[in-house]
Write an enzyme that holds these catalytic residues in place. Structure first.
Site: not given
Ligand code: PBG
Length: 324
Positions: A129, A274, A248, A119, A216, A194
């Site tokens: 991104c 997370s 996700k 990314c 985003r 996602k």
């Molecule tokens: C990068 C990415 C993200 C996560 C994984 N790859 C953050 C986002 O998209 O803002 C999130 C992973 C997590 O919250 O553990 N684009």
């Protein structure tokens, strides 16, 4: 070739991770890699997880491998001073992520399965991104940059370049580039489904990847969207050549995991993100209660159809023998 089903069978550790039907063997532990030496910086919002320089990361992964975790996902954290508008450093072979992959592959070869996040957001000064053009994230201008990043990971030895950007057509573009460059055994795990979730907060602190302004929502999926959108994204990535399809976050989208898993003929991964991790960690102490909670959560992923589970709980779960 657009599809190479052999990619998921290439090594015994890939087969165990993807096809074993064992939760224990299907776990992937995420890591954050930074520059320097001797760095082991705990991430305040994510107990038990830290940002580590390559030398410390190697020790961490060594103990994980001894414990039986063979799946590892690496995120490169880039110093603010090195960020620019086009994420140049994300594809630099001298950066900690690429160095870590090369060292890990030299040490473990086929006995480890490495996923690397592809990314722009960790390397752009604006934190988005993609490439910004006329104040918008420009899809087609972003694809060549994603290709550069993916190829730099493949060169370092990544097993699966993991596209998390949500640009249209990126799986096709990356697959074509891998073929052209001769990386015929490098897989693509696509963050296909996602959502623009509010559960990524702690990660963005950890990876210093928050957008400077805006959000985003123009590329990640609307949290209100129904199954049609999820199936559209998953089947498009499957057609474009993704080897693993990801949904996700995980816990709030188990219904989607089931539908996607029924709709595609590729393995499905979930990312237990997370914010989901933080919820469990802040409501439990180390011990039987946390074990029971994580077991219940992972069983729900398996029941919904997940073949691969990316989770910050992986280390504790495997270390504590929480799963067969
Ligand atoms: C990068 C990415 C993200 C996560 C994984 N790859 C953050 C986002 O998209 O803002 C999130 C992973 C997590 O919250 O553990 N684009």
């Amino acid at each position: 070739m657009k599809r190479r089903p052999r990619i998921n069978r290439w090594t015994a550790s890939r087969r165990n991770l993807v096809f074993s039907n064992s939760i224990r063997q299907s776990l992937v532990q995420p890591h954050f890699v930074v520059a320097g030496t001797g760095v082991n910086e705990p991430i305040e919002s994510m107990p038990g997880i830290s940002r580590q320089s390559v030398d410390v990361l190697l020790e961490t992964i060594d103990s994980d491998v001894q414990n039986g975790i063979h799946g590892h996902m690496l995120f490169g954290v880039i110093d603010n001073a090195l960020k620019d508008s086009i994420a140049s450093k994300a594809s630099d072979s001298e950066m900690p992520l690429q160095k870590a992959v090369a060292e890990l592959k030299e040490k473990y070869g086929k006995n480890i399965v490495l996923f690397t996040d592809v990314c722009l957001c960790t390397a752009t000064d604006h934190g988005h991104c993609g490439i910004i053009h006329d104040n918008e994230i420009d899809n087609d201008l972003t694809l060549p940059e994603l290709i550069k990043i993916a190829i730099s990971h493949a060169k370092a030895g990544s097993d699966y370049v993991s596209a998390s950007d949500m640009m249209d057509g990126r799986v096709k573009a990356i697959r074509k580039a891998l073929e052209n460059e001769g990386f015929t055994d490098t897989g693509i795990m696509s963050y296909s489904v996602k959502y623009a979730s509010s559960f990524y907060g702690p990660f963005r602190d950890a990876a210093s990847s928050s957008p400077e302004h805006g959000d985003r929502k123009s590329h990640q999926m609307d949290v209100r969207s129904g199954y049609k959108e999820a199936i559209l994204e998953a089947t498009s990535d499957e057609k474009e050549g993704a080897d693993i399809i990801m949904v996700k976050p995980a816990m709030t989208y188990l219904d989607v995991v089931r539908r996607v898993s029924d709709a595609v003929s590729r393995p499905v991964a979930v990312y237990n993100v997370s914010g989901e991790y933080t919820m469990v960690m802040s409501s439990t102490e180390e011990g039987p209660q946390r074990k029971a909670m994580v077991q219940e959560i992972f069983y729900s992923f398996a029941r919904a159809g997940a073949d691969v589970i990316v989770s910050y709980h992986a280390r504790e779960a495997v270390h504590g023998n929480w799963f067969d």
